[in-house]
Design an enzyme around this catalytic site. Structure first.
Site, PDB file in Angstrom:
ATOM      1  NE  ARG A 178      32.868  25.611 -10.176  1.00  0.00           N
ATOM      2  CZ  ARG A 178      32.291  26.019 -11.295  1.00  0.00           C
ATOM      3  NH1 ARG A 178      32.906  25.887 -12.461  1.00  0.00           N
ATOM      4  NH2 ARG A 178      31.094  26.566 -11.268  1.00  0.00           N
TER       5      ARG A 178
ATOM      6  CG  HIS B 171      26.201  33.879 -11.228  1.00  0.00           C
ATOM      7  ND1 HIS B 171      27.385  34.338 -10.695  1.00  0.00           N
ATOM      8  CD2 HIS B 171      26.513  32.732 -11.912  1.00  0.00           C
ATOM      9  CE1 HIS B 171      28.365  33.520 -11.025  1.00  0.00           C
ATOM     10  NE2 HIS B 171      27.871  32.534 -11.756  1.00  0.00           N
TER      11      HIS B 171
ATOM     12  CG  HIS C 228      26.409  28.268 -10.611  1.00  0.00           C
ATOM     13  ND1 HIS C 228      27.617  28.106  -9.981  1.00  0.00           N
ATOM     14  CD2 HIS C 228      26.645  29.107 -11.663  1.00  0.00           C
ATOM     15  CE1 HIS C 228      28.545  28.824 -10.614  1.00  0.00           C
ATOM     16  NE2 HIS C 228      27.974  29.432 -11.653  1.00  0.00           N
ATOM     17  CD  GLU C 229      24.421  29.959 -14.506  1.00  0.00           C
ATOM     18  OE1 GLU C 229      24.646  31.181 -14.371  1.00  0.00           O
ATOM     19  OE2 GLU C 229      25.308  29.150 -14.828  1.00  0.00           O
TER      20      GLU C 229
ATOM     21  CG  ASP D 248      30.582  26.879  -7.610  1.00  0.00           C
ATOM     22  OD1 ASP D 248      29.798  26.772  -8.572  1.00  0.00           O
ATOM     23  OD2 ASP D 248      31.823  26.848  -7.746  1.00  0.00           O
TER      24      ASP D 248
ATOM     25  CG  HIS E 197      34.345  29.267 -13.170  1.00  0.00           C
ATOM     26  ND1 HIS E 197      34.600  29.916 -14.357  1.00  0.00           N
ATOM     27  CD2 HIS E 197      33.004  29.190 -13.059  1.00  0.00           C
ATOM     28  CE1 HIS E 197      33.465  30.228 -14.940  1.00  0.00           C
ATOM     29  NE2 HIS E 197      32.471  29.807 -14.173  1.00  0.00           N
TER      30      HIS E 197
ATOM     31  CD  GLU F  70      31.315  31.855 -11.899  1.00  0.00           C
ATOM     32  OE1 GLU F  70      30.619  30.859 -11.611  1.00  0.00           O
ATOM     33  OE2 GLU F  70      30.992  32.680 -12.768  1.00  0.00           O
TER      34      GLU F  70
END
Length: 769
Positions: A737, A610, A606-607, A670, A731, A666
């Site tokens: 999600r 980004h 996820h990070e 995800d 989010h 986000e």
């Protein structure tokens, strides 16, 4: 501003403080009391998890509730025994079953969260979390409750023990300061004795206000300078230091919009839907004003004027979804041009006070992110009475500081929060509030104790290995991204290669001399909590000023070590994973790799993703905001992302549609995180062979991977909290999600044997990375 400063300067998280920094984190809800990763300069925050409120005290429970709790405990124990027995029988016919204590325990936990009456191809969230939701009614005092809360409360209990153990030896002076700060917060007798006096004296020292008597002064500039520099509030606009997005080797002064007491402009503009919150907000302002010496009738009239003024501010505040393209809102200029842009403010004295003792002149570079807003707010200030402006500025200090006073002020705030988030009144243990506040102010001092007490050092190496595997999987998949041109693809791989990993804690906190040096200029008085808070704001102002014109430091974080969250910093091109999140339910060295890749592995993915979302992609591998993509790939990216905008905009919660444009970054993270983590797990299996399966579940490890991902997001929340999330949170709600992400995954459909065109296996899938 550096991550470390941003953490220091966002003390009081969850108290309507306006965040002015950019970050990309895993979640930004009301679960954990944490800051977020580097915020984008447009003010948007993208995070993994967020802060929570209180828990209900055992003493307040009814006899029936206690008996039910005992029954739940008994049934949980029975379930664990049955899993063990079933596992022993299962082992006879299936020798590849893991029957270690850890495997049996986690199998029981996974099984208890399921609702097998639901078809996973129809609604995977309900299948994965239905049992958990049924067994976890929302605790009083919480707007939301989920797996993150359990971990945060575990971390809080550890910190409480550390802060109260004043006989501990071998700790630094900075760690002692954290203990003294906590003790002052816990001294309720002294806080009650002082009552409203500390804040009343502060208001009087700043020039007074019309709530408590006749007021007719021409001191707008002086009050604006005081509340901005000494008390770190942001009336009308925010002024701060952060990394220059177009020159990531330097920190620069930045100016952006701010000024609303409620979390979003939508609360002011959609009065029909938010009537209950607006009424509660007005009553809160009146109640606090009366506690500070105003009369009921006069205070209500003046606070209604404040609410009307904030509504006007909301009308000129630019919505977040219109600020997503930082290239368009970035305006660099010498400080002197601010005078032309917003002439109502005397800018050089203001900037000189906020960043003292650094000497400034009118050629100092400033980055403005809200050019049109500043012009409009200048006109608004010009047309507003001096008395109302003064009351409004004082009120920014009151809203920030009132919760540091006696119980009457906390009760007033609690009544407002009950209406805002739909929480039920609860008896929050004072220690939880004080632990969270100490973590906000001296979180790196406290973090040093937390790390020494909990963090196993080889966890860094294990996490590094997982990140390397996930990064390799992400980069390998880049080869097959058909919409991106080869040259941009090559540069994207270089950016992924260059991402720097920070794991556990910043190095300086483990060196007593370095840690003491950081906090040497901050004095903590054992019994004067309010004074410590004020001193902290003064201290943080000096820390901020010291960073101006300097290069950002990688060893400065915006999250404290105990935080249950993670973030990506676009200007540093780095990912940060605090020690607080490197635990179950995200990771355990005793668990199957399928669960670890589905948990912390997806967080890492996820990070990483980004760095390539709708905002992160604008930064190059050095952390500079510039156009490094070919135009053809930019257009193709926008076309691909439109699929996700439409997909998530078609979801709704309590009949309120989601904003797919606002949550795009986000949602990209995800989806990309799940794909990268799954590919990494597949690669691990190819290298190491299939691992043992968990007993009694009757699931493959590939299915367990997706289950581990989904169960991280099991949660319950109030309708009011869900509404707040829809209009403020970048989010998507937890349910979406999960189902939004797996419905885009061919691998999920394959392993759960979902027929084509079922809800979790639609024919149209959105894919980016």
């Amino acid at each position: 501003m550096s991550h470390f400063q941003k953490e220091m300067l966002t003390r009081g998280k969850g108290r309507n403080t306006m965040s002015t920094y950019k970050r990309t984190t895993l979640d930004d809800d009301d679960l954990v009391d944490s800051a977020v990763d580097e915020v984008y300069p447009n003010g948007m925050q993208v995070s993994l998890m967020g802060p929570s409120h209180s828990t209900r005290c055992w003493a307040g429970w009814t006899g029936m509730e206690k008996r039910l709790l005992v029954l739940v405990g008994f049934l949980s124990a029975a379930l664990l025994v049955s899993v063990l027995v079933m596992g022993i029988h299962y082992k006879h016919d299936h020798p590849r079953v893991c029957l270690s204590e850890a495997c049996v325990t986690v199998a029981s936990t996974v099984m208890g969260a399921l609702n097998r009456k639901v078809d996973p191809c129809e609604d995977f969230y309900a299948f994965a979390c239905g049992g958990w939701v049924q067994a976890n009614p929302l605790p009083d005092g919480h707007a939301r409750w989920g797996t993150f809360n359990n971990l945060w409360e575990h971390n809080q209990a550890i910190m409480k023990h550390l802060l109260e153990n004043t006989s501990m030896t071998g700790i630094s002076e900075a760690e002692r300061k954290a203990q003294r700060y906590y003790q002052a917060c816990m001294n309720e007798d002294k806080i009650k004795e002082l009552g409203a006096r500390p804040l009343q004296e502060l208001i009087n020292q700043t020039g007074g206000w019309a709530l408590t008597g006749p007021w007719d002064k021409d001191n707008f500039q002086e009050v604006l300078i005081t509340v901005s520099s000494l008390y770190r509030t942001s009336p009308f606009f925010s002024v701060y230091v952060s990394t220059d997005s177009k020159n990531s080797n330097s920190n620069v002064i930045q100016v952006d919009q701010s000024g609303l007491g409620l979390p979003s402009r939508d609360y002011y503009l959609n009065t029909t839907a938010n009537h209950k919150v607006l009424t509660a907000y007005l009553n809160f302002l009146v109640e606090v004003g009366v506690l500070l010496g105003g009369t009921e009738a006069s205070t209500r009239v003046q606070m209604q004027e404040i609410l009307d003024f904030e509504t006007t501010l909301a009308n000129i505040t630019v919505p977040q979804e219109e600020r997503m393209d930082e290239e368009l809102i970035y305006h660099k200029m010498p400080a002197r041009e601010l005078q032309t842009l917003a002439p109502v403010v005397d800018w050089m004295p203001l900037l000189s006070a906020v960043f003292a003792p650094v000497e400034l002149n009118d050629s100092e570079p400033v980055v403005v992110y809200a050019k049109e807003y500043l012009q409009q707010v200048s006109d608004l200030i010009n047309s507003t009475s001096k008395s109302l402006l003064n009351t409004y500025m004082m009120l920014t200090v009151v809203r920030k500081m009132a919760s540091n006073l006696d119980q009457r002020f906390q009760d007033a705030e609690e009544r407002f929060l009950e209406a805002m988030y739909g929480t039920k009144k609860s008896c929050v243990p004072r220690w939880k509030l004080c632990v969270s506040d100490t973590d906000s102010a001296l979180g790196f001092s406290l973090g040093a104790m937390f790390v020494k007490a909990t963090f196993v050092e080889d966890s860094k190496a294990i996490a590094e290995d997982m990140i390397s595997e996930i990064k390799a999987a992400f980069e390998d998949h880049l080869k097959y991204v058909s919409w991106m041109d080869p040259e941009t693809k090559k540069d994207a791989k270089e950016k992924a290669d260059a991402i720097y990993n920070m794991i556990g804690y910043p190095k300086f906190i483990m060196d007593h001399k370095e840690l003491d040096k950081v906090f040497s200029d901050y004095e903590v008085v054992k019994d004067l909590y309010f004074q410590n808070v004020i001193q902290y704001y003064n201290f943080s102002a000096r820390v901020t000023a010291d960073q101006l014109r300097k290069a950002p430091n990688r060893d400065q974080w915006s999250m404290t070590p105990a935080t249950v969250n993670a973030y990506y910093s676009p200007t540093k091109n780095e990912m940060v994973f605090p020690a607080g999140i490197l635990q179950a339910p995200f990771y355990s060295r005793a668990w199957p790799k399928a669960l670890n890749f589905g948990g912390i592995g997806v967080v890492m993915g996820h990070e990483l993703t980004h760095a390539f979302d709708d905002q992160g992609r604008e930064y190059d591998k050095e952390g500079n905001l510039r156009s490094w993509w070919k135009n053809s790939s930019v257009e193709a990216f926008k076309k691909q992302t439109q699929c996700m905008v439409e997909q998530y905009s078609n979801y709704s919660i309590n009949r309120e549609p989601l904003n797919g444009k606002h949550t795009l970054g986000e949602n990209i993270a995800d989806n990309g995180g799940l794909k990268a983590a799954y590919k990494a797990y597949e690669n691990w299996v190819r290298k190491n062979g299939e691992e043992e399966v968990l007993p009694a579940l009757g699931m493959t490890n590939q299915q367990l991977f997706f289950l581990g991902f989904a169960q991280v997001w099991c949660s319950v929340r109030t309708p009011e909290s869900s509404h707040e999330g829809v209009i403020t949170d970048p989010h998507s709600p937890s349910r979406f999600r999960v189902i939004g992400t797996v419905s885009n995954s061919p691998e999920f459909a394959k392993h759960f044997h979902c027929p084509p065109d079922t809800p979790m296996n639609p024919s149209r899938k959105c894919e980016l990375w």
